[in-house]
Design a protein around this motif. Structure first.
Motif, PDB file in Angstrom:
ATOM      1  N   SER A 103      46.952  52.914  62.029  1.00 23.90           N
ATOM      2  CA  SER A 103      45.721  53.491  61.504  1.00 23.90           C
ATOM      3  C   SER A 103      46.026  54.487  60.389  1.00 23.90           C
ATOM      4  CB  SER A 103      44.935  54.198  62.616  1.00 23.90           C
ATOM      5  OG  SER A 103      44.416  53.251  63.512  1.00 23.90           O
ATOM      6  N   VAL A 104      47.104  55.250  60.571  1.00 21.80           N
ATOM      7  CA  VAL A 104      47.498  56.198  59.525  1.00 21.80           C
ATOM      8  C   VAL A 104      47.762  55.438  58.232  1.00 21.80           C
ATOM      9  CG1 VAL A 104      49.245  57.870  58.791  1.00 21.80           C
ATOM     10  CG2 VAL A 104      48.490  57.842  61.169  1.00 21.80           C
ATOM     11  N   ASN A 105      48.525  54.343  58.337  1.00 19.82           N
ATOM     12  CA  ASN A 105      48.825  53.535  57.152  1.00 19.82           C
ATOM     13  C   ASN A 105      47.568  52.954  56.526  1.00 19.82           C
ATOM     14  OD1 ASN A 105      51.526  53.819  56.722  1.00 19.82           O
ATOM     15  ND2 ASN A 105      52.104  52.163  58.115  1.00 19.82           N
ATOM     16  N   LEU A 106      46.659  52.484  57.387  1.00 19.39           N
ATOM     17  CA  LEU A 106      45.431  51.884  56.865  1.00 19.39           C
ATOM     18  C   LEU A 106      44.645  52.920  56.053  1.00 19.39           C
ATOM     19  CD1 LEU A 106      43.645  49.252  56.998  1.00 19.39           C
ATOM     20  CD2 LEU A 106      42.281  50.516  58.635  1.00 19.39           C
ATOM     21  N   LEU A 107      44.524  54.113  56.614  1.00 16.35           N
ATOM     22  CA  LEU A 107      43.796  55.160  55.898  1.00 16.35           C
ATOM     23  C   LEU A 107      44.504  55.544  54.604  1.00 16.35           C
ATOM     24  CD1 LEU A 107      41.964  55.268  58.345  1.00 16.35           C
ATOM     25  CD2 LEU A 107      42.093  57.740  58.308  1.00 16.35           C
ATOM     26  N   ARG A 108      45.840  55.549  54.663  1.00 13.73           N
ATOM     27  CA  ARG A 108      46.588  55.831  53.431  1.00 13.73           C
ATOM     28  C   ARG A 108      46.310  54.771  52.378  1.00 13.73           C
ATOM     29  NH1 ARG A 108      52.530  55.778  54.319  1.00 13.73           N
ATOM     30  NH2 ARG A 108      52.611  55.939  52.072  1.00 13.73           N
ATOM     31  N   SER A 109      46.267  53.513  52.840  1.00 16.70           N
ATOM     32  CA  SER A 109      46.023  52.431  51.886  1.00 16.70           C
ATOM     33  C   SER A 109      44.642  52.561  51.255  1.00 16.70           C
ATOM     34  CB  SER A 109      46.178  51.071  52.558  1.00 16.70           C
ATOM     35  OG  SER A 109      44.978  50.702  53.204  1.00 16.70           O
ATOM     36  N   MET A 110      43.742  53.254  51.951  1.00 17.86           N
ATOM     37  CA  MET A 110      42.408  53.487  51.397  1.00 17.86           C
ATOM     38  C   MET A 110      42.386  54.748  50.548  1.00 17.86           C
ATOM     39  SD  MET A 110      40.030  52.714  54.656  1.00 17.86           S
ATOM     40  CE  MET A 110      39.851  51.084  55.345  1.00 17.86           C
ATOM     41  N   GLY A 111      43.534  55.312  50.336  1.00 15.42           N
ATOM     42  CA  GLY A 111      43.611  56.458  49.434  1.00 15.42           C
ATOM     43  C   GLY A 111      43.453  57.804  50.124  1.00 15.42           C
ATOM     44  N   ALA A 112      43.490  57.832  51.466  1.00 14.69           N
ATOM     45  CA  ALA A 112      43.337  59.101  52.168  1.00 14.69           C
ATOM     46  C   ALA A 112      44.636  59.908  52.089  1.00 14.69           C
ATOM     47  CB  ALA A 112      42.976  58.866  53.621  1.00 14.69           C
TER      48      ALA A 112
END
Lengths: 254, 262
Positions: free
Chosen positions: B153-162
């Motif tokens: 989930s951390v990676n997913l949010l990072r991929s969304m620019g978070a």
């Protein structure tokens, strides 16, 4: 211009090479599969494309803009839906819009406008635990769509679903993709799934992960329900398995 | 309605029966003369002194509650800051975590007299002791919670620019809520008991002070009354935490019929 172009990407972790000189491209409206056995570096490649991992060499270009090593341009969807359990479906889907600077209310509104299209009408204020696996995957897909609009990166998105749900969601996906002009890069280890859905298939073998071959599935879309039972289908399958076996992958079951 | 009532009886009934049985045995021991009355008052005696002494009890309870609240509040704040920093900096985590665990092996009763010597007989040493006792469950609960966030989930949010802040705000903080509340429940129970203990060792007001006074007077009924009052207060506070938990995490208390799976 390609929607997405990956050129000469190589990645190694601590001296061992994981990806070797990968070049692939995705055109408008295409569904392209990366078919590979486990350990062929599929997920590493996705991390490179989404910008989470900077490759030692090579470039990633999205809609003409170089995005190598830059997260925040293209998102992806995994086998796990990764919906946040404490947010309602509409708030989950709206999250990428909020990250892009939209106000909560506007983001919710924009997200909700697509619920009908994605077969999620009525689930806006529900929590992920109240939805079935198939519905959750659709919501996760909608979230990906909200973020990157016209290109979707999917990493084995349907492999946790049961066979019936999977078949349904395949048909649904192809339909919705057509409707919203989506281009898809799709990772799978399921040969049948790859042939059923793809316009082109890249066969990836490891280690290190390399593109072994590119197979074009000429069957026109939308595909008939009995395509999976046709001789043409079996011929594709035979070709792929032969190619995999030649490259040293053994015991591929039909 | 009837079914709901039946469910309540089924789930709570055994506990109620057990409590009534314990009170019954207690009453029997007193009435039969197995234990002399002046050493063990009957349940009725206890209730009587609980009522007759209510004003004094309430006055002292307010003091103790105040100490517990201030201590708990400060403990939560410090625990939060430590947990956030220790989650952000791995080295800090490795340095401080063993120290925190070590600090928990020091019995509160042992340092309370020291604190009284250092900070006097007013509220300050009591609050400090409550802070020490409540800080640990809060910090550990939050830390475990932060670490429970799925790396995917951390990676997913990072991929969304978070960035870091958004990952904290949208993922880590809400993921930490369940274990934070587990920690808070423990800390709340600790805080009242710790405040009482610290009052034993010197002070002017509070339930602990009252307890030492009635002990010296051999007023066993009042002794029992104050013990029961302390557990009632703790129970009420824990119930408040549970309600807070439900309000903060509605998604954890959905109707079972509404769930596809759990």
């Amino acid at each position: 211009m390609s929607k997405l172009q990956v050129e000469n990407v190589s990645v190694s972790f601590g001296g061992s090479q994981v990806l070797k000189d990968i070049s692939i491209h995705l055109e408008q409206g295409e569904l392209v599969s990366l078919l590979g056995v486990s350990g062929s570096g599929k997920t590493t490649l996705f991390n490179v494309i989404s910008g989470l991992l900077k490759p030692q060499s090579g470039t990633v270009v999205l809609n003409g803009e170089e995005i190598t090593g830059k997260p925040g341009k293209i998102s992806y969807m995994l086998q796990k839906d990764l919906l946040l359990p404490y947010r309602t479906i509409q708030d989950n889907v709206a999250l990428p819009l909020i990250f892009q600077g939209m106000r909560k209310k506007a983001a919710r509104k924009k997200a909700s406008s697509m619920f009908e299209e994605f077969g999620l009408a009525g689930t806006e204020t529900k929590y992920p635990s109240q939805l079935s696996g198939g519905m959750r995957q659709r919501a996760a897909l909608l979230r990906t769509y909200m973020f990157s609009q016209d290109v979707a990166l999917l990493d084995e998105p349907f492999s946790a679903l049961d066979t019936l749900t999977k078949t349904q969601i395949h048909h649904w996906y192809l339909e919705v993709m057509e409707k919203i002009h989506l281009s898809t890069l799709f990772i799978t280890h399921d040969i049948d799934e790859a042939i059923l859905l793809s316009d082109r298939i890249y066969i990836l073998t490891g280690k290190p992960g390399e593109i072994l071959d590119e197979i074009v599935v000429k069957e026109p879309k939308p595909r008939e329900a009995d395509f999976a039972l046709s001789d043409a289908f079996l011929e594709y399958k035979r070709t792929i398995i032969r190619r995999l076996e030649e490259s040293g992958v053994t015991g591929v079951s039909l | 309605m009837i079914r709901k009532f039946r469910n309540i009886i089924r789930s709570k009934g055994p506990a109620v029966v057990a409590i009534l049985a314990i009170i019954g045995i207690w009453e029997f021991l007193c009435v039969s003369g197995a234990v002399p009355r002046y050493m063990l008052p009957t349940p009725g005696d206890v209730v009587t002194s609980l009522i007759s002494d209510r004003e004094l009890l309430w006055f002292n309870a307010k003091v103790t509650l105040q100490e517990a609240f201030y201590g708990l509040g400060i403990g939560i704040a410090i625990g939060f800051v430590f947990a956030v920093l220790m989650d952000m900096f791995e080295t800090l985590y490795r340095a401080l975590y063993p120290v925190m665990v070590l600090s928990q092996t020091i019995p509160t009763v042992a340092i309370a007299p020291l604190l009284v010597l250092w900070f006097g007989y007013e509220m300050k040493p009591k609050i400090i002791l409550v802070v020490i006792a409540s800080f640990f469950p809060i910090a550990v609960g939050l830390l475990d919670g932060f670490k429970s966030a799925d790396p995917d989930s951390v990676n997913l949010l990072r991929s969304m620019g978070a960035g870091r802040w958004r990952i904290f705000r949208y993922l880590k903080a809400p993921s930490a809520l369940p274990s934070f509340f587990s920690g808070l429940r423990i800390a709340t129970a600790y805080s009242v008991v710790t405040a009482v203990i610290s009052e034993w060792l010197g002070g002017f007001n509070g339930l602990g002070v009252y307890m030492t006074r009635v002990k010296k007077a051999y007023a066993f009924d009042k002794m029992f009354a104050v013990i029961i009052l302390i557990s009632i207060v703790s129970l009420v506070l824990i119930a408040i935490v549970s309600i807070l938990e439900r309000v903060c995490m509605p998604y954890r208390h959905l109707d079972d019929a509404d769930r596809q799976d759990s």
